[in-house]
Write an enzyme that holds these catalytic residues in place. Structure first.
Site, mmCIF file in Angstrom:
data_model
loop_
_atom_site.group_PDB
_atom_site.id
_atom_site.type_symbol
_atom_site.label_atom_id
_atom_site.label_comp_id
_atom_site.label_asym_id
_atom_site.label_seq_id
_atom_site.Cartn_x
_atom_site.Cartn_y
_atom_site.Cartn_z
ATOM 1 N N ARG A 98 12.241 -1.950 10.869
ATOM 2 C CA ARG A 98 11.253 -1.472 11.835
ATOM 3 C C ARG A 98 11.004 -2.540 12.894
ATOM 4 N NH1 ARG A 98 6.151 0.600 8.481
ATOM 5 N NH2 ARG A 98 5.086 -0.447 10.186
ATOM 6 N N ARG A 149 11.674 -6.456 4.799
ATOM 7 C CA ARG A 149 11.562 -5.035 4.474
ATOM 8 C C ARG A 149 12.567 -4.207 5.294
ATOM 9 N NH1 ARG A 149 5.683 -2.222 4.555
ATOM 10 N NH2 ARG A 149 5.882 -2.097 6.803
ATOM 11 N N LYS A 197 0.834 -1.222 0.000
ATOM 12 C CA LYS A 197 0.000 0.000 0.000
ATOM 13 C C LYS A 197 0.858 1.257 0.000
ATOM 14 C CE LYS A 197 -2.047 -0.656 4.004
ATOM 15 N NZ LYS A 197 -1.446 -1.906 4.468
ATOM 16 N N ARG A 220 0.440 -8.386 13.742
ATOM 17 C CA ARG A 220 -0.162 -7.320 12.922
ATOM 18 C C ARG A 220 -1.136 -7.906 11.909
ATOM 19 N NH1 ARG A 220 4.749 -4.464 10.424
ATOM 20 N NH2 ARG A 220 3.221 -3.161 9.371
ATOM 21 N N ARG A 276 -8.548 2.101 9.614
ATOM 22 C CA ARG A 276 -8.149 0.726 9.897
ATOM 23 C C ARG A 276 -9.181 0.004 10.756
ATOM 24 N NH1 ARG A 276 -2.234 1.337 9.331
ATOM 25 N NH2 ARG A 276 -1.244 -0.700 9.324
HETATM 26 P P1 AMP Z 1 1.763 1.134 9.010
HETATM 27 O O1 AMP Z 1 3.011 1.899 8.784
HETATM 28 O O2 AMP Z 1 0.590 1.652 8.234
HETATM 29 O O3 AMP Z 1 1.954 -0.356 8.842
HETATM 30 O O4 AMP Z 1 1.379 1.354 10.557
HETATM 31 C C1 AMP Z 1 2.237 0.927 11.593
HETATM 32 C C2 AMP Z 1 1.474 0.822 12.901
HETATM 33 O O5 AMP Z 1 0.949 2.105 13.256
HETATM 34 C C3 AMP Z 1 0.264 -0.103 12.862
HETATM 35 O O6 AMP Z 1 0.603 -1.461 13.068
HETATM 36 C C4 AMP Z 1 -0.573 0.468 13.996
HETATM 37 O O7 AMP Z 1 -0.050 0.083 15.252
HETATM 38 C C5 AMP Z 1 -0.330 1.966 13.868
HETATM 39 N N1 AMP Z 1 -1.337 2.589 12.972
HETATM 40 C C6 AMP Z 1 -1.148 3.116 11.737
HETATM 41 N N2 AMP Z 1 -2.298 3.586 11.222
HETATM 42 C C7 AMP Z 1 -3.254 3.347 12.161
HETATM 43 C C8 AMP Z 1 -4.640 3.579 12.228
HETATM 44 N N3 AMP Z 1 -5.322 4.145 11.205
HETATM 45 N N4 AMP Z 1 -5.285 3.203 13.354
HETATM 46 C C9 AMP Z 1 -4.636 2.641 14.395
HETATM 47 N N5 AMP Z 1 -3.335 2.367 14.392
HETATM 48 C C10 AMP Z 1 -2.627 2.726 13.290
#
Ligand code: AMP
Length: 211
Positions: free
Chosen positions: A155, A122, A13, A166, A88
């Site tokens: 990360r 990654r 994404k 996740r 989400r």
């Molecule tokens: P991402 O970089 O999009 O994979 O996000 C990394 C982490 O940030 C996720 O696993 C969540 O813990 C948190 N996170 C990101 N976006 C959201 C969201 N819209 N709602 C809640 N937690 C979020």
């Protein structure tokens, strides 16, 4: 154009959202990036969300929704944007409906067994944000960003044990959004397996038809 990117962690994404943002000249809103910045800067929000993120859980809805509400009030976002990682949960989707009208939801579909491999290989650049994959898109020099020369990081939440959590969190809390947007006739499914450019071509075709 106001676009949502939906799909499991590791579906690509973020990579595709960056390309959309560049090609169509619309801002990218990545809630993951926003929250990681808050953590790096040790803000109140950062302190509150740190444990959730590092444990593979979602940050609380009220915190994420407040961030998005404040952002969307800015004029830079009136003409369009692409969301990466938001909404989400169904609660976030309901709140977004109150704030704005979305034109399309691109659901990047990748089989689950593919995801763990992808995420655990990654790496990213903490400075310029460029994403690498040790198997598919390795940096030219091991561990160093091609663009800005910064040392790449793995990360904390891309480590295998957390990746599995996740993916489970995605199943439980985010997957219901597929049906939610399908019912609203906003969902376009994109096959997330293939070369980055091929997947982007498919996205372009969908977006061109929207205009
Ligand atoms: P991402 O970089 O999009 O994979 O996000 C990394 C982490 O940030 C996720 O696993 C969540 O813990 C948190 N996170 C990101 N976006 C959201 C969201 N819209 N709602 C809640 N937690 C979020």
């Amino acid at each position: 154009m106001k676009i949502i990117m939906l799909g499991p962690p590791g579906a690509g994404k973020g990579t595709q959202a960056k390309k959309i943002s560049k090609k169509y000249d619309i801002p990218l809103i990545s809630t993951g990036d926003i929250l990681r910045k808050e953590i790096r800067e040790r803000t109140k929000i950062g302190e509150k969300v740190k444990e959730y993120i590092n444990d593979g859980k979602l940050a609380p809805d009220d915190i994420v929704i407040a961030i998005i509400k404040e952002l969307l009030e800015k004029s830079d976002y009136k003409n369009g944007y692409v969301f990466d990682g938001f909404p989400r949960t169904l609660i976030q989707a309901f709140e977004l409906d109150k704030l704005d009208v979305i034109n399309i939801v691109l659901y990047i579909n990748v089989p689950f067994k593919e995801l763990v491999n992808r995420l655990s290989s990654r790496r990213n650049c903490p400075k310029c944000g460029k994403l690498y994959n040790l198997v598919f898109v390795p940096p030219k020099k091991k561990g160093i960003c091609d663009i800005c020369g910064t040392s790449l990081i793995h990360r904390e939440d891309d480590k295998e044990e957390i990746v599995i959590k996740r993916i489970n969190t995605y199943h439980e809390q985010t997957e219901p959004l597929i049906n939610y947007y399908k019912k609203k006739k906003l969902l376009e499914e994109i096959n997330g397996i293939g070369k980055i450019e091929e997947i982007f071509n498919n996205i372009e075709n969908v977006l061109e038809n929207l205009k």
